[in-house]
Structure formats: C-alpha cells, structure tokens
Design a protein around this motif. Structure first.
Motif, PDB file in Angstrom:
ATOM      1  N   MET A 191       0.848  -1.185   0.000  1.00  0.00           N
ATOM      2  CA  MET A 191       0.000   0.000   0.000  1.00  0.00           C
ATOM      3  C   MET A 191       0.887   1.238   0.000  1.00  0.00           C
ATOM      4  SD  MET A 191      -1.379   0.249   3.956  1.00  0.00           S
ATOM      5  CE  MET A 191      -2.099   1.875   3.683  1.00  0.00           C
ATOM      6  N   ASN A 192       0.372   2.324  -0.542  1.00  0.00           N
ATOM      7  CA  ASN A 192       1.068   3.614  -0.526  1.00  0.00           C
ATOM      8  C   ASN A 192       0.447   4.508   0.536  1.00  0.00           C
ATOM      9  OD1 ASN A 192       2.576   2.717  -2.653  1.00  0.00           O
ATOM     10  ND2 ASN A 192       1.514   3.915  -4.198  1.00  0.00           N
ATOM     11  N   LYS A 193       1.288   5.309   1.180  1.00  0.00           N
ATOM     12  CA  LYS A 193       0.784   6.208   2.203  1.00  0.00           C
ATOM     13  C   LYS A 193       1.689   7.433   2.276  1.00  0.00           C
ATOM     14  CE  LYS A 193      -0.590   6.273   7.103  1.00  0.00           C
ATOM     15  NZ  LYS A 193      -0.654   5.458   8.339  1.00  0.00           N
ATOM     16  N   LYS A 194       1.075   8.613   2.387  1.00  0.00           N
ATOM     17  CA  LYS A 194       1.828   9.850   2.535  1.00  0.00           C
ATOM     18  C   LYS A 194       1.869  10.227   4.002  1.00  0.00           C
ATOM     19  CE  LYS A 194       2.539  14.154   0.043  1.00  0.00           C
ATOM     20  NZ  LYS A 194       2.065  15.002  -1.070  1.00  0.00           N
ATOM     21  N   VAL A 195       3.077  10.433   4.535  1.00  0.00           N
ATOM     22  CA  VAL A 195       3.234  10.735   5.960  1.00  0.00           C
ATOM     23  C   VAL A 195       4.088  11.991   6.111  1.00  0.00           C
ATOM     24  CG1 VAL A 195       2.968   8.353   6.741  1.00  0.00           C
ATOM     25  CG2 VAL A 195       5.224   9.191   6.104  1.00  0.00           C
ATOM     26  N   PRO A 196       3.838  12.785   7.155  1.00  0.00           N
ATOM     27  CA  PRO A 196       4.637  13.996   7.372  1.00  0.00           C
ATOM     28  C   PRO A 196       6.052  13.664   7.844  1.00  0.00           C
ATOM     29  CG  PRO A 196       3.074  13.676   9.167  1.00  0.00           C
ATOM     30  CD  PRO A 196       2.748  12.639   8.130  1.00  0.00           C
ATOM     31  N   ILE A 197       6.957  14.599   7.597  1.00  0.00           N
ATOM     32  CA  ILE A 197       8.348  14.462   8.026  1.00  0.00           C
ATOM     33  C   ILE A 197       8.580  15.335   9.258  1.00  0.00           C
ATOM     34  CG2 ILE A 197      10.769  14.763   7.376  1.00  0.00           C
ATOM     35  CD1 ILE A 197       9.906  14.484   4.461  1.00  0.00           C
ATOM     36  N   ARG A 198       9.157  14.751  10.292  1.00  0.00           N
ATOM     37  CA  ARG A 198       9.499  15.489  11.508  1.00  0.00           C
ATOM     38  C   ARG A 198      11.015  15.740  11.521  1.00  0.00           C
ATOM     39  NH1 ARG A 198       4.515  16.667  11.700  1.00  0.00           N
ATOM     40  NH2 ARG A 198       3.066  15.205  12.696  1.00  0.00           N
ATOM     41  N   PRO A 199      11.436  17.010  11.605  1.00  0.00           N
ATOM     42  CA  PRO A 199      12.875  17.285  11.567  1.00  0.00           C
ATOM     43  C   PRO A 199      13.561  16.904  12.865  1.00  0.00           C
ATOM     44  CG  PRO A 199      11.645  19.318  11.893  1.00  0.00           C
ATOM     45  CD  PRO A 199      10.624  18.236  11.663  1.00  0.00           C
ATOM     46  N   GLY A 200      14.586  16.077  12.778  1.00  0.00           N
ATOM     47  CA  GLY A 200      15.387  15.729  13.952  1.00  0.00           C
ATOM     48  C   GLY A 200      16.588  16.658  14.029  1.00  0.00           C
ATOM     49  N   ILE A 201      16.353  17.908  14.388  1.00  0.00           N
ATOM     50  CA  ILE A 201      17.418  18.909  14.361  1.00  0.00           C
ATOM     51  C   ILE A 201      17.479  19.631  15.701  1.00  0.00           C
ATOM     52  CG2 ILE A 201      15.880  20.680  13.367  1.00  0.00           C
ATOM     53  CD1 ILE A 201      18.320  21.624  11.720  1.00  0.00           C
ATOM     54  N   ARG A 202      18.691  19.830  16.181  1.00  0.00           N
ATOM     55  CA  ARG A 202      18.914  20.551  17.437  1.00  0.00           C
ATOM     56  C   ARG A 202      19.614  21.865  17.115  1.00  0.00           C
ATOM     57  NH1 ARG A 202      20.898  16.102  21.982  1.00  0.00           N
ATOM     58  NH2 ARG A 202      19.034  14.780  21.913  1.00  0.00           N
ATOM     59  N   LEU A 203      19.009  22.960  17.543  1.00  0.00           N
ATOM     60  CA  LEU A 203      19.527  24.281  17.221  1.00  0.00           C
ATOM     61  C   LEU A 203      20.092  24.942  18.469  1.00  0.00           C
ATOM     62  CD1 LEU A 203      16.559  25.528  14.980  1.00  0.00           C
ATOM     63  CD2 LEU A 203      18.652  24.342  14.270  1.00  0.00           C
ATOM     64  N   ASP A 204      21.316  25.401  18.376  1.00  0.00           N
ATOM     65  CA  ASP A 204      21.953  26.137  19.471  1.00  0.00           C
ATOM     66  C   ASP A 204      22.318  27.517  18.929  1.00  0.00           C
ATOM     67  OD1 ASP A 204      23.371  26.448  22.067  1.00  0.00           O
ATOM     68  OD2 ASP A 204      25.108  26.588  20.742  1.00  0.00           O
ATOM     69  N   PHE A 205      21.755  28.551  19.522  1.00  0.00           N
ATOM     70  CA  PHE A 205      21.921  29.903  19.005  1.00  0.00           C
ATOM     71  C   PHE A 205      22.978  30.666  19.794  1.00  0.00           C
ATOM     72  CE2 PHE A 205      17.644  28.537  17.975  1.00  0.00           C
ATOM     73  CZ  PHE A 205      17.532  28.890  16.631  1.00  0.00           C
TER      74      PHE A 205
END
Length: 318
Positions: free
Chosen positions: A136-150
């Motif tokens: 089956m095909n399915k469209k799923v959202p992407i969650r960014p695995g990113i850590r930001l240090d400012f």
C-alpha cells in the motif's frame, strides 16, 4: 667493412619481415572480426517497473544465459567485463502457478537493449518466475530531527521550513498502516547567528524491512534573527467567580518577560496578552492563592515567560 654492411642489411630484412608479418596478422584479424559469429554469454538481471500494488519478494534468476549473433567486433565487447540487462515487470503475467515472464518476452526485452546488429538467437528456454507481496502507498509527514543552538541574543525567527514536508512510503500493510510520521536523522547546528539551510537524510527504522521511501532526504531551512528583551505588566483576569462576588488580587498585575525583535517589542501593549487565574481550580476553600497562567500572546513574540505563577486574593461580596 663489407661484412658489417651485410649484417646491417640482414637485420633490416628481419625487421621488415616481422613488420609485414604483424601487418598481415592484423589484417587477417580485422577481416575475421568483420564476419558474423554466434557466441554464448550471460547477463545480470535487474528487475524494474513493479506493478503499483506489488513488490518483488524473490525472482527465480539473477543471471540468464543467452546465445548472441553479431559481428566479431561486437561479440568481443560482450566477452569483456560484467554485463547487465533490465527486465520490465510491468509485462509480468499470472497463471495458476504464479507470476512469470515467458522466454519469448524475456528474449524480446533483452534484444531491445542490445546495439543494432546484435541478435539473441537463443536463451536458456526457462520462464522467469517471481514472488510478490501486496503493498500500500501512504503519505506521511516528516518530523525534523534537528537541534539548534543559538549564539547569545539570537533565536529562530518563525517555524522551520521543510522541502518536502511529507513523503510517500510503499510497503506491506502491516508495516505502513501504523506509520504516522517519519523523522530525519539527527543534525546539530551550533552558534547560529545567520539563516541556515541543511539537507538531512530520512531515518529508516530497521523494523521497516520491506518498506520503500520514495524520497530519502529533506531540506530544512530556518531564519535566525537577533532579539531583545522587555518586561511588561499585564492585569490578572480571574475566571469562574462565585455569583455575587468580586475579587482583588495581590499583585493586580503580573510581570511577563518577553523576547522578540526590537521593532515588535516597541509596539506591544498589555492588552495584547491574556493572563488568567481560575477560581474554580482552588484546591481548598481556605486557600488564598490563585495559580496564574498566560493564555495568549502575539504571534510576533518569540517567547513569553511569567515572572510569577501565583497571586494572593481577597473575595468580596458585591
């Protein structure tokens, strides 16, 4: 002296003899390569264009033996190095025994990928058999695995932008049906002072053994801006008072520490914020303290922090 001359002439004759011998041998070789021959060879098989609702589990062959007819030059090339052809599985047929491609169809597909003048005279005569499983095909959202240090006094200005922000997965229902999102591999960005754009690979869980991701990476972009701080005092609004009563809080206003762009901070007013305390949430009738919370704030503010989370109060009859 005469003998030396004879020796030189003799050596020249030997060299000329070998030169003529080499030229005649090459002429014979080239002449023979121009003739047509038949020769056995084999191809590695690459299976492409699966039916939309199916995925390949196994194939009966990874290589196929064939006999080719071509001029010698062409056959010589097919005896050097590893060779491969693609088999188009959109042409697959099904009978009681399963999915297959007939020898004639296989022969046609191979021949179409060969240069002009090269023909497949024979194959090994076997059909290619395949094992498939339903997908089956399915469209799923992407969650960014990113850590930001400012860097000090810098923050993310607005939400992260993902391109694409979702992807299509294809696999067995047992694997795909429970997927609600996929995430990227973890990326750390440190000391940020400027806008950024990075490309991250999509993380593939080992549990998704038979699932295919139609996109494998995502671009993550973000705006970075310098911010300032401001403290603003906002009145406390008490909710759910008993009928016929009014309340006075101590203090009457709560200080909020706000971070945002300097231009945005200058325009802020206390009415842009809503700070509430719920009388109905009192733990006991004898309590004289209300818990306060920040219910709303402007969108152009990065962060808002209450500098106190409770107020004392006096309840009065009207």
């Amino acid at each position: 002296m005469i003998q030396k001359v004879k020796n030189v002439l003799k050596k020249r004759k030997v060299k000329l003899f070998f030169l003529f011998l080499l030229c005649s041998g090459m002429a014979w070789f080239i002449s023979n390569l121009s003739d047509r021959y038949a020769n056995n060879t084999s191809f590695d098989l690459e299976y492409v264009n699966f039916p939309d609702s199916l995925m390949l589990l196994k194939a009966s062959k990874e290589r196929i033996d064939v006999k080719l007819e071509a001029v010698g030059f062409q056959l010589l090339a097919y005896n050097i190095g590893k060779k491969g052809v693609k088999i188009d599985l959109s042409k697959v047929r099904e009978n009681a025994s399963g999915f297959f491609i007939s020898p004639n169809e296989c022969k046609r597909q191979i021949e179409r990928q060969l240069p002009n003048g090269v023909k497949v005279s024979e194959t090994d005569g076997d059909s290619l058999f395949f094992g498939f499983y339903g997908v089956m095909n399915k469209k799923v959202p992407i969650r960014p695995g990113i850590r930001l240090d400012f860097a000090q006094n810098y923050l993310l200005d607005g939400p992260l932008v993902l391109k694409p922000d979702s992807l299509t997965v294809k696999g067995p229902k047992s694997e795909v049906d429970t997927m609600t999102a996929v995430r990227t591999v973890e990326i750390n960005l440190n000391g940020l002072t400027d806008d950024f754009s990075v490309r991250a690979e999509v993380f593939r869980s080992p549990e998704l053994e038979n699932t295919v991701f139609l996109e494998t990476s995502v671009e993550i972009k973000g705006r970075v801006s310098r911010f300032s701080e401001k403290v603003i005092e906002v009145p406390v609004r008490v909710l759910n008072l008993p009928e016929g009563t009014k309340v006075q809080t101590f203090p009457e206003e709560i200080q909020i520490l706000i971070k945002g762009k300097l231009g945005a901070l200058k325009k802020l007013k206390p009415s842009d914020f809503l700070v509430t305390a719920d009388y109905a949430a009192l733990e006991g009738k004898g309590s004289k303290t209300l818990i306060v919370k920040l219910d709303s704030m402007p969108q152009n503010v990065y962060t808002s922090e209450l500098l106190a989370n409770q107020v004392d109060f006096i309840l009065k009859r009207e």
